[in-house]
Design an enzyme around this catalytic site. Structure first.
Site, PDB file in Angstrom:
ATOM      1  N   HIS A 274     -42.283  50.612  47.253  1.00 13.84           N
ATOM      2  CA  HIS A 274     -41.592  51.864  46.870  1.00 13.84           C
ATOM      3  C   HIS A 274     -42.387  53.102  47.310  1.00 13.84           C
ATOM      4  O   HIS A 274     -41.949  53.809  48.186  1.00 13.84           O
ATOM      5  CB  HIS A 274     -41.260  51.936  45.368  1.00 13.84           C
ATOM      6  CG  HIS A 274     -40.511  50.741  44.852  1.00 13.84           C
ATOM      7  ND1 HIS A 274     -39.295  50.362  45.383  1.00 13.84           N
ATOM      8  CD2 HIS A 274     -40.808  49.829  43.876  1.00 13.84           C
ATOM      9  CE1 HIS A 274     -38.873  49.270  44.744  1.00 13.84           C
ATOM     10  NE2 HIS A 274     -39.771  48.918  43.849  1.00 13.84           N
ATOM     11  N   ASP A 325     -35.367  43.638  47.197  1.00 11.46           N
ATOM     12  CA  ASP A 325     -35.790  43.868  45.814  1.00 11.46           C
ATOM     13  C   ASP A 325     -34.855  43.222  44.785  1.00 11.46           C
ATOM     14  O   ASP A 325     -34.928  42.033  44.543  1.00 11.46           O
ATOM     15  CB  ASP A 325     -35.939  45.381  45.605  1.00 11.46           C
ATOM     16  CG  ASP A 325     -36.690  45.742  44.341  1.00 11.46           C
ATOM     17  OD1 ASP A 325     -36.922  44.852  43.516  1.00 11.46           O
ATOM     18  OD2 ASP A 325     -37.056  46.913  44.161  1.00 11.46           O
TER      19      ASP A 325
HETATM   20  C1  NGQ Z   1     -39.498  44.194  38.744  1.00 13.68           C
HETATM   21  N1  NGQ Z   1     -38.359  46.082  39.679  1.00 13.68           N
HETATM   22  O1  NGQ Z   1     -40.618  43.729  38.596  1.00 13.68           O
HETATM   23  O2  NGQ Z   1     -38.497  43.497  38.912  1.00 13.68           O
HETATM   24  C2  NGQ Z   1     -39.344  45.694  38.738  1.00 13.68           C
HETATM   25  C3  NGQ Z   1     -38.973  46.188  37.364  1.00 13.68           C
HETATM   26  C4  NGQ Z   1     -41.115  46.865  36.279  1.00 13.68           C
HETATM   27  C5  NGQ Z   1     -38.433  47.254  40.299  1.00 13.68           C
HETATM   28  N2  NGQ Z   1     -39.471  47.981  40.075  1.00 13.68           N
HETATM   29  C6  NGQ Z   1     -39.961  45.900  36.310  1.00 13.68           C
HETATM   30  N3  NGQ Z   1     -37.493  47.661  41.086  1.00 13.68           N
HETATM   31  O3  NGQ Z   1     -41.372  47.576  37.251  1.00 13.68           O
HETATM   32  O4  NGQ Z   1     -41.779  46.912  35.255  1.00 13.68           O
HETATM   33 ZN    ZN Z   2     -39.878  44.842  42.877  1.00 15.04          ZN
END
Ligand code: NGQ
Ligand code: ZN
Length: 459
Positions: A274, A325
Site C-alpha cells: 500500500h 489483496d
Molecule cells: C488484512 N487488509 O490483513 O487482510 C488487512 C486488514 C489489518 C488490508 N489491509 C487487516 N487491506 O490491516 O489489520
Molecule cells: Zn493485505
C-alpha cells in the site's frame, strides 16, 4: 497438477520480449524454464499458438480466503462504514473457516487469477490456527492448504507466512478476532519451517516472510524474525489508513514509512504493501532503498484507503507491482486500469504513469508492474527471457478491439478497453492452465467453492 519435465517448443506470431515486440517467436522450454528464444523463426516442430504472447503478471499481494466474502460487505452498517468496520466483518467471516474451506476458496481465487492474467501469486498468509486460536496438530496445516490450491490450479506460489504478534503499536495484546493469526517469534520460525515443507511438492515455489504491519510487531520481535531469515523477500503492510499513520506518530514520533526506513534494513528484498500515505521525503527514501511498493488499487478503492502519490514516487525512480489483496474482483488489467484512473481523477491529468512523449500508458503500466512484481516474488518470473519461468499470457489477436492494431496498442486495449476477456490462453512453467479464457479445472473448482459458500453463508 503433476510435474511435466519434457522439453517443448511453443511458437507465437507475436510476443513481448525483453527488447520489445518480436514476430514469429519460438520459446524452447525445459522443466518449466525458457532455455532458448528465437524470433523471425520457423514454426516447424513447435506447437503453434495464435495470439499475442505477454509475460504473465505476478500478483504480489493476496489474502486468498477473502475471495469468499467478495460482495458480502457492501451493506451500510449502524455507524459510518470504514476500513475498520470492514475489518470486523472480515474477522467474523474467517472465524469459522476450516482448512477445507480455505483450500476451496483459494483454489477458486487462484483459478480466477490465472484466467485474468496473473501467473504467480505472493500469498500473504495469516490464518494459521484453529477456530479457538490453537495451533493445528501440524502447525503448517493452513500453509499446506494454500500450497495445495496452488498445486491444483498450477499458479506459481510465493508463500509468505505472516508474523502477527500484537494488535497495535507498542506491543498491545492481540484481540479475540486475531487469535487465529498470533505467534511469538519462536513459533513463527517453526511455522516458517513448516511453510518450507508445504511448498516442497510444488514444481517451483518460494517462501518469504510477512511481518503483518507495524501494528502487529515490536521492533525487537521484528528484528528477531529478520535475523533468522535474512534472504527475503520481506512483505509488510504499511501506511494504508490515516489512523495507522497517526497511531504510528503517537507511538514513535514518525510516520510508518519514515520509521521503517530509519529503523529497519529496507532494501530490494522488501515489499511495502500500500504505502498510500507518504510524504515526498518518504517516497524518495523508499525509491532510493530499492524496495518495491505493492499497490492493490481495487482493494484500496474498496476500503477507502486513499490515493497513492504516484508522480512523486515515479519521479524518484521507484518500483511498484500490483496485488489483488482482498480479491473482490480478480483482474490484472483491471488493477492497472484502476491505478491509472486513480491518478487521473486525483491529479486531473491523463496518461499519468507513462513518462516519455509517445510512450504507451498500457505498456508503461504493464512493464512497471512486471518488474516490481517479479522482484517481490523472489522467483525468476516477469520476463520472456532465457532462464525465466515460461509464464505466458496470450491475448486473442482476433478480438474486435485488438484485430486492427498492433504492438503497444494491444496493451492499451487490454488494459483500458477489453480487460481480462481479451485473454485466450495461459501457460505457467510451460504448461497450459487456461484455454479459451477458462481454467482447465474450472468446473470442479467452482462446484467445490459453491458447496463451501452455501454452508458458510448459511452459518
Ligand atoms: C488484512 N487488509 O490483513 O487482510 C488487512 C486488514 C489489518 C488490508 N489491509 C487487516 N487491506 O490491516 O489489520
Ligand atoms: Zn493485505
Amino acid at each position: 497438477m503433476g510435474a511435466e519435465s519434457s522439453a517443448k517448443r511453443l511458437f507465437f506470431p507475436h510476443a513481448l520480449l525483453r527488447g520489445g515486440w518480436a514476430r514469429d517467436v519460438v520459446l524452447s522450454i525445459d522443466n518449466g524454464v525458457i532455455t532458448a528464444i528465437a524470433d523471425n523463426a520457423s514454426s516447424a516442430g513447435a506447437e503453434i499458438i495464435s495470439g499475442v504472447a505477454l509475460p504473465g503478471m505476478p500478483n504480489l499481494h493476496s489474502h486468498a480466503f477473502q475471495r469468499g466474502m467478495a460482495g458480502l460487505t457492501e451493506i451500510r452498517g449502524a455507524t459510518e462504514d470504514t476500513f475498520w468496520t470492514w475489518r470486523q466483518l472480515m474477522y467474523r467471516f474467517l472465524d469459522a473457516l476450516t482448512p477445507d474451506d480455505v483450500e476451496a476458496i483459494a483454489a477458486l481465487a487462484y483459478a480466477e487469477m490465472l484466467e485474468s492474467g496473473f501467473t504467480s501469486v505472493a500469498e500473504f498468509h495469516y490464518l494459521h490456527h484453529d477456530e479457538n486460536g490453537r495451533p493445528y496438530a501440524n502447525l503448517g496445516e493452513m500453509a499446506g492448504r494454500i500450497a495445495a490450491a496452488a498445486g491444483e490450479t498450477g499458479i506459481g506460489l510465493t508463500l509468505l507466512p505472516s508474523f502477527y504478534n500484537f494488535s497495535s503499536f507498542g506491543g498491545e495484546a492481540t484481540l479475540h478476532g486475531q487469535r487465529r493469526f498470533a505467534n511469538d517469534p519462536a513459533r513463527f520460525l517453526s511455522l516458517l519451517e513448516k511453510s518450507r515443507e508445504a511448498i516442497k511438492s510444488l514444481e517451483d515455489a518460494a517462501v518469504g516472510i510477512a511481518p503483518h504491519s507495524l501494528r502487529a510487531i515490536t521492533p525487537e520481535t521484528l528484528n528477531e524474525v529478520l535475523a533468522a531469515f535474512p534472504q527475503g523477500p520481506v512483505h509488510i503492510h504499511v501506511a494504508e489508513q490515516v489512523k495507522e499513520v497517526s497511531d504510528c506518530v503517537a507511538w514513535s514520533g514518525q510516520a510508518p514509512v519514515a520509521w521503517l526506513l530509519d529503523h529497519m534494513p529496507v532494501d530490494r528484498r522488501w515489499v511495502l504493501i500500500h504505502a498510500t500515505h507518504m510524504t515526498p521525503q518518504e517516497a524518495a527514501g523508499t525509491a532510493a532503498s530499492g524496495a518495491v511498493i505493492g499497490l492493490c488499487p481495487l482493494t484500496e478503492a474498496s476500503l477507502g484507503d486513499g490515493i497513492f502519490e504516484g508522480p512523486q514516487f515515479l519521479q524518484a525512480g521507484g518500483s511498484f507491482g500490483i496485488g489483488t489483496d482482498s480479491n473482490i474482483e480478480i483482474t490484472a488489467p483491471g488493477e492497472l486500469k484502476q491505478l491509472e484512473y486513480s491518478q487521473r481523477l486525483h491529479y486531473r491529468i491523463r496518461n499519468a504513469v507513462a513518462r516519455r512523449e509517445g510512450e504507451s500508458t498500457g505498456r508503461a503500466l504493464y512493464e512497471h508492474a512486471l518488474a516490481g512484481g517479479a522482484q517481490a516474488m523472489g522467483r525468476a518470473v516477469g520476463l520472456l527471457a532465457v532462464g525465466q519461468r515460461a509464464d505466458i499470457v496470450v491475448l486473442d489477436a482476433a478480438h474486435p478491439d485488438l484485430a486492427a492494431v498492433s504492438g503497444d496498442r494491444w496493451l492499451d486495449a487490454y488494459t483500458f478497453v477489453v480487460g481480462k476477456s481479451a485473454i485466450s490462453g495461459v501457460w505457467v512453467g510451460g504448461r497450459q492452465v487456461v484455454e479459451a479464457g477458462r481454467h482447465l479445472q474450472r468446473p470442479s473448482i467452482v462446484a467445490r467453492y459453491q458447496r463451501t459458500m452455501q454452508r458458510l453463508v448459511g452459518l
